[in-house]
Design a protein around this motif. Structure first.
Motif, PDB file in Angstrom:
ATOM      1  N   GLY A 355     -95.773 -14.568 -15.041  1.00 23.05           N
ATOM      2  CA  GLY A 355     -94.529 -13.818 -14.932  1.00 23.05           C
ATOM      3  C   GLY A 355     -94.635 -12.733 -13.876  1.00 23.05           C
ATOM      4  N   LYS A 356     -93.495 -12.422 -13.275  1.00 22.25           N
ATOM      5  CA  LYS A 356     -93.495 -11.406 -12.215  1.00 22.25           C
ATOM      6  C   LYS A 356     -92.817 -10.142 -12.726  1.00 22.25           C
ATOM      7  CE  LYS A 356     -91.021 -12.046  -8.442  1.00 22.25           C
ATOM      8  NZ  LYS A 356     -90.608 -12.508  -7.099  1.00 22.25           N
ATOM      9  N   SER A 357     -93.515  -9.019 -12.629  1.00 23.08           N
ATOM     10  CA  SER A 357     -92.986  -7.757 -13.135  1.00 23.08           C
ATOM     11  C   SER A 357     -92.163  -7.059 -12.057  1.00 23.08           C
ATOM     12  CB  SER A 357     -94.137  -6.846 -13.572  1.00 23.08           C
ATOM     13  OG  SER A 357     -94.602  -6.067 -12.490  1.00 23.08           O
ATOM     14  N   ASP A 369     -86.336  -9.654 -21.211  1.00 21.46           N
ATOM     15  CA  ASP A 369     -86.390 -10.992 -21.807  1.00 21.46           C
ATOM     16  C   ASP A 369     -87.629 -11.762 -21.351  1.00 21.46           C
ATOM     17  OD1 ASP A 369     -83.969 -10.589 -23.157  1.00 21.46           O
ATOM     18  OD2 ASP A 369     -82.833 -11.174 -21.389  1.00 21.46           O
ATOM     19  N   ILE A 370     -88.775 -11.122 -21.464  1.00 18.60           N
ATOM     20  CA  ILE A 370     -90.041 -11.732 -21.058  1.00 18.60           C
ATOM     21  C   ILE A 370     -90.229 -13.099 -21.696  1.00 18.60           C
ATOM     22  CG2 ILE A 370     -92.536 -11.582 -21.536  1.00 18.60           C
ATOM     23  CD1 ILE A 370     -92.475  -8.716 -20.637  1.00 18.60           C
ATOM     24  N   TRP A 371     -89.879 -13.204 -22.969  1.00 21.91           N
ATOM     25  CA  TRP A 371     -90.219 -14.424 -23.699  1.00 21.91           C
ATOM     26  C   TRP A 371     -89.246 -15.580 -23.474  1.00 21.91           C
ATOM     27  CZ3 TRP A 371     -94.843 -15.523 -24.877  1.00 21.91           C
ATOM     28  CH2 TRP A 371     -95.760 -14.492 -25.081  1.00 21.91           C
ATOM     29  N   LYS A 372     -88.314 -15.411 -22.544  1.00 19.54           N
ATOM     30  CA  LYS A 372     -87.564 -16.585 -22.070  1.00 19.54           C
ATOM     31  C   LYS A 372     -88.466 -17.458 -21.205  1.00 19.54           C
ATOM     32  CE  LYS A 372     -82.844 -14.831 -22.332  1.00 19.54           C
ATOM     33  NZ  LYS A 372     -81.597 -14.503 -21.587  1.00 19.54           N
ATOM     34  N   ASN A 373     -89.549 -16.839 -20.723  1.00 21.62           N
ATOM     35  CA  ASN A 373     -90.581 -17.566 -19.990  1.00 21.62           C
ATOM     36  C   ASN A 373     -91.805 -17.635 -20.895  1.00 21.62           C
ATOM     37  OD1 ASN A 373     -92.639 -18.497 -18.350  1.00 21.62           O
ATOM     38  ND2 ASN A 373     -92.492 -16.841 -16.841  1.00 21.62           N
ATOM     39  N   GLY A 375     -94.542 -18.972 -20.664  1.00 19.30           N
ATOM     40  CA  GLY A 375     -95.842 -18.883 -20.002  1.00 19.30           C
ATOM     41  C   GLY A 375     -96.060 -17.587 -19.251  1.00 19.30           C
ATOM     42  N   TYR A 376     -95.255 -16.567 -19.552  1.00 20.60           N
ATOM     43  CA  TYR A 376     -95.320 -15.305 -18.805  1.00 20.60           C
ATOM     44  C   TYR A 376     -96.746 -14.749 -18.776  1.00 20.60           C
ATOM     45  CZ  TYR A 376     -93.524 -10.836 -17.006  1.00 20.60           C
ATOM     46  OH  TYR A 376     -93.249  -9.740 -16.220  1.00 20.60           O
ATOM     47  N   TRP A 377     -97.434 -14.789 -19.919  1.00 19.88           N
ATOM     48  CA  TRP A 377     -98.756 -14.173 -20.005  1.00 19.88           C
ATOM     49  C   TRP A 377     -99.888 -15.187 -19.889  1.00 19.88           C
ATOM     50  CZ3 TRP A 377     -98.716  -9.455 -18.744  1.00 19.88           C
ATOM     51  CH2 TRP A 377     -97.668  -8.605 -19.115  1.00 19.88           C
ATOM     52  N   THR A 378     -99.665 -16.251 -19.139  1.00 21.54           N
ATOM     53  CA  THR A 378    -100.750 -17.155 -18.760  1.00 21.54           C
ATOM     54  C   THR A 378    -101.125 -16.862 -17.315  1.00 21.54           C
ATOM     55  OG1 THR A 378     -99.171 -18.859 -18.075  1.00 21.54           O
ATOM     56  CG2 THR A 378     -99.994 -18.948 -20.351  1.00 21.54           C
ATOM     57  N   PRO A 379    -102.371 -17.106 -16.923  1.00 23.31           N
ATOM     58  CA  PRO A 379    -102.776 -16.822 -15.548  1.00 23.31           C
ATOM     59  C   PRO A 379    -101.898 -17.570 -14.539  1.00 23.31           C
ATOM     60  CG  PRO A 379    -104.703 -17.196 -16.908  1.00 23.31           C
ATOM     61  CD  PRO A 379    -103.517 -17.551 -17.748  1.00 23.31           C
ATOM     62  N   ASN A 380    -101.543 -16.882 -13.474  1.00 22.02           N
ATOM     63  CA  ASN A 380    -100.721 -17.475 -12.426  1.00 22.02           C
ATOM     64  C   ASN A 380    -101.439 -18.691 -11.835  1.00 22.02           C
ATOM     65  OD1 ASN A 380     -99.751 -17.932  -9.642  1.00 22.02           O
ATOM     66  ND2 ASN A 380     -98.464 -16.158 -10.040  1.00 22.02           N
ATOM     67  N   PRO A 381    -100.857 -19.896 -11.944  1.00 19.80           N
ATOM     68  CA  PRO A 381    -101.578 -21.105 -11.523  1.00 19.80           C
ATOM     69  C   PRO A 381    -101.806 -21.185 -10.017  1.00 19.80           C
ATOM     70  CG  PRO A 381     -99.311 -21.628 -12.105  1.00 19.80           C
ATOM     71  CD  PRO A 381     -99.514 -20.202 -12.489  1.00 19.80           C
ATOM     72  N   THR A 382    -100.967 -20.501  -9.251  1.00 21.41           N
ATOM     73  CA  THR A 382    -101.168 -20.498  -7.795  1.00 21.41           C
ATOM     74  C   THR A 382    -102.322 -19.590  -7.417  1.00 21.41           C
ATOM     75  OG1 THR A 382     -98.804 -20.918  -7.457  1.00 21.41           O
ATOM     76  CG2 THR A 382    -100.063 -20.078  -5.578  1.00 21.41           C
ATOM     77  N   LYS A 383    -102.354 -18.417  -8.014  1.00 20.85           N
ATOM     78  CA  LYS A 383    -103.402 -17.451  -7.709  1.00 20.85           C
ATOM     79  C   LYS A 383    -104.727 -17.799  -8.386  1.00 20.85           C
ATOM     80  CE  LYS A 383    -100.238 -13.496  -7.149  1.00 20.85           C
ATOM     81  NZ  LYS A 383     -99.924 -12.121  -7.606  1.00 20.85           N
ATOM     82  N   PHE A 384    -104.620 -18.348  -9.585  1.00 23.87           N
ATOM     83  CA  PHE A 384    -105.814 -18.661 -10.368  1.00 23.87           C
ATOM     84  C   PHE A 384    -105.751 -20.123 -10.822  1.00 23.87           C
ATOM     85  CE2 PHE A 384    -105.045 -14.115 -10.789  1.00 23.87           C
ATOM     86  CZ  PHE A 384    -106.285 -13.580 -10.479  1.00 23.87           C
ATOM     87  N   PRO A 385    -105.995 -21.043  -9.901  1.00 25.77           N
ATOM     88  CA  PRO A 385    -105.861 -22.470 -10.232  1.00 25.77           C
ATOM     89  C   PRO A 385    -106.832 -22.935 -11.319  1.00 25.77           C
ATOM     90  CG  PRO A 385    -106.925 -22.165  -8.093  1.00 25.77           C
ATOM     91  CD  PRO A 385    -106.392 -20.831  -8.502  1.00 25.77           C
ATOM     92  N   HIS A 386    -107.894 -22.199 -11.534  1.00 26.73           N
ATOM     93  CA  HIS A 386    -108.873 -22.548 -12.569  1.00 26.73           C
ATOM     94  C   HIS A 386    -108.772 -21.595 -13.759  1.00 26.73           C
ATOM     95  CE1 HIS A 386    -110.610 -23.769  -8.609  1.00 26.73           C
ATOM     96  NE2 HIS A 386    -110.675 -24.935  -9.247  1.00 26.73           N
TER      97      HIS A 386
END
Length: 688
Positions: A355-357, A369-373, A375-386
């Protein structure tokens, strides 16, 4: 009197020893007197049908008693006669983080209101805390008289008018004897993005009914040298809920704690509502005895451990890249540099998550409305692919813990607190992350406060109490310095060279001022990259960061939890020479912080001799001395060392030399430092 009440009194009355005779704390109801205490103190109260009235405070260490002449209950918020009174005593064991204590619950009913006063009696401190819970229906006293200016009252000739008999809603109360009390109240200010003066004190002689602000009230009888303190466990005065305009009311020797932090509608018929808490402590002597009594209580709230509480943190947000640079490669490189520096905890701030703050470098971020997403609090897959696994694994190899920034979803009074809690618990279970910076809080209502506590408590319960929270105090309506302290430490302030508002002596001053009343080891204090933005400061400014050594900037933070507020990748090679200090500090850190840390010397001004003393025992401790930008190569400072004793000082960090000295009046000791803006950390020993 109810049957239940009769049984409770009977069971207590047949005991001639404390209910927990094998322990060093007790709560006993015998006849019409309730006594609770430990080896340090006792508070005796008339039972009064479950609405106790204090009749004495006893300092057991000195064998002295403060008598009281109370007629009104200590806790009083509604009119009526209490019924169905009970006393229940339970031992609350330690969970490894919070100290064990004896809980004595005094319960009663007044009309349709149920009241529970849950006293916390710890074994090892001269103070007893009380948390009050309400359930049912209540119409709180409405006293317009309390807000009436004394300038509008009649003069001393009208004695009937002066004895108004006003009934004030009181959280706690001591109706004492004596005419020679002297008092001091301390008010605190947080939201430090707006404040750089965080403590103010007022000394006064109690006279006729007046009101005072602050979380702390110290009072002592000038005749007997006996004293007590009230600690109001609540946010700072300026951010408390339903604030009545003051925290204390005094009328000669009648001292009251006021401001419950609730309105009538906050009390529910089917669930308990916790109001602000109050701690009553006792001491005999002067300021050192008073502050030590306070600190011994504060240290009960959370066991300070090396594994969780001690940290030398690196957080890259201080260099203002915000979330622009944070990704896997950047973090792995920062960890290598952090290891070189001697960092023990690397915290990823805003930007690690999907998620982007609204604090993002790029537009479009939001906390709404953070929880409309999901996956907000999962690691950013682009920045942290692993994911965060490579970061955590490398940290383990280097001996560096990983921490994360987290912003609970504030909408609707933290209505999504369960989702927030599970997000944190999930990161703990998946990656073993145990340190979370909690930012963006707003606590505008009692419901919000209750939900926030539920969030924290749930996380601790589901992580075996291994998680620690860094509670940001920089903006918003938050917990301040005396509320929710059991959850972790305080991120004190944002200061940046980018805006020219980082001045090292002012950071030192904030820590120095707070440390008299707030445990220094519970605060994170930053040091910045002094080589950045030198052009943002006047070239002639003697207090610009570039004027100080990097060693000195780190040394300012020693009494607290050091925070490297910078990107290590932006440091020049010469900065890494300071790593030797960080590595020397690591094995000293816990021992230093286990003591009672108090400020010494002058208030930091940029030109002072100042510092901190950690009193580990009656004969040993640490003392860190700072010579600011002044012309005196030798400075005599007031310490908390015993007058007339010979003390040896052995330097363990900085530029001091070993020496011995006889302590002068007011703890005066003379220290020598050859250079301006230099420091020395000594280990001291008081000789027999």
């Amino acid at each position: 009197m109810s049957k239940k009440n009769i049984i409770t009194i009977f069971l207590s009355a047949i005991c001639t020893l404390p209910l927990w005779g094998g322990q060093q704390y007790y709560a006993v109801l015998k006849g019409d007197t309730l006594r609770m205490g430990n080896n340090y103190m006792e508070r005796a109260m008339l039972w009064n049908n479950g609405a106790p009235v204090t009749i004495s405070l006893t300092d057991k260490q000195h064998g002295k008693t403060i008598p009281a002449q109370g007629k009104q209950p200590d806790f009083s918020i509604v009119k009526g006669i209490p019924t169905d009174a009970t006393l229940t005593v339970n031992e609350i064991p330690t969970n490894g983080i919070h100290a064990g204590y004896l809980q004595a619950t005094v319960a009663c009913t007044i009309g349709s209101l149920n009241i529970e006063r849950r006293y916390r009696i710890y074994a090892d401190c001269p103070a007893i805390a009380c948390d009050t819970y309400l359930k049912g229906q209540v119409e709180l006293y409405q006293n317009k008289e309390d807000n009436r200016s004394n300038a509008d009252r009649k003069n001393i000739e009208h004695t009937a008018d002066m004895a108004t008999g006003v009934r004030t809603p009181t959280l706690d109360r001591l109706q004492l004897s004596g005419n020679h009390w002297s008092a001091r109240t301390i008010e605190f200010f947080d939201y430090t993005d707006w404040n750089d003066n965080l403590v103010t004190g007022r000394t006064w002689l109690p006279y006729r009914r007046n009101t005072y602000r602050g979380n702390l009230l110290f009072a002592h009888d000038v005749v007997t040298r006996q004293g007590f303190f009230f600690l109001k466990e609540a946010p700072s005065s300026s951010t408390q809920l339903h604030y009545p305009g003051s925290d204390f009311v005094a009328d000669f020797s009648d001292f009251m704690v006021v401001g419950l932090g609730i309105a009538s509608h906050d009390v529910k018929p089917d669930s308990w509502t916790r109001v602000y808490g109050c701690v009553t402590g006792i001491y005999t002597g002067g300021e050192q005895e008073a502050l030590t009594a306070l600190r011994l209580y504060q240290k009960q709230l959370r066991h300070h451990t090396a594994a969780q509480d001690e940290m030398i943190m690196l957080n890259t947000w201080g260099d203002r890249s915000q979330d622009a640079r944070i990704d896997e490669a950047f973090c792995l490189a920062e960890l290598d540099r952090a290891a070189r520096m001697g960092i023990t905890l690397f915290q990823l701030d805003d930007g690690w998550q999907s998620g982007k703050s609204p604090n993002s470098k790029t537009a479009g971020g939001s906390f709404k409305d953070i929880w409309k997403n999901a996956g907000y609090w999962t690691p950013n897959p682009t920045k942290f692919p692993h994911g965060l696994k490579p970061i955590v694994e490398k940290g383990k190899k280097l001996g560096i813990r990983i921490g994360l920034w987290f912003n609970p979803s504030i909408q609707n009074d933290f209505a999504d607190w369960q989702k927030d809690a599970q997000a944190i618990v999930g990161l703990y279970k998946k990656y073993g992350i145990c340190c979370f910076k909690i930012d963006g809080l707003q606590i505008p209502t009692k419901t919000a406060e209750q939900n926030l506590r539920r969030l924290f408590d749930t996380v601790l319960e589901q992580t075996n109490h291994e998680v620690i929270f860094n509670l940001d105090a920089t903006a918003g309506r938050r917990g301040g310095y005396h509320y929710m302290n059991e959850y972790g430490n305080i991120f004190l302030e944002n200061r940046y060279t980018d805006w020219g508002n980082y001045y090292p002596y002012r950071t030192l001053r904030n820590l120095w001022m707070l440390s008299r009343y707030v445990p220094a080891e519970k605060m994170q204090i930053e040091f910045l990259n002094k080589w950045r933005n030198a052009d943002k400061y006047d070239a002639a400014d003697p207090f610009a960061p570039a004027r100080y050594s990097f060693d000195y900037l780190f040394a300012i933070t020693l009494a607290a939890q050091p925070l490297a507020w910078m990107e290590a990748s932006n440091l020049p090679e010469e900065a890494y020479a300071t790593a030797s200090l960080l590595k020397k500090y690591q094995p000293l850190q816990l021992r230093f912080h286990q003591g009672v840390i108090l400020p010494v010397g002058e208030e930091p001004s940029g030109r002072s001799w100042t510092g901190f003393q950690s009193i580990v025992s009656g004969t040993q401790g640490y003392l860190v001395v700072y010579r600011e930008d002044n012309e005196q190569a030798r400075g005599t400072i007031d310490t908390w060392l015993p007058e007339g004793k010979k003390v040896t000082f052995t330097p363990v960090m900085g530029s001091g030399r070993k020496f011995a000295a006889k302590v002068g009046t007011q703890g005066k000791v003379s220290f020598a430092l050859n250079d301006k803006n230099s420091f020395a950390l000594y280990q001291y020993e008081v000789k027999p």
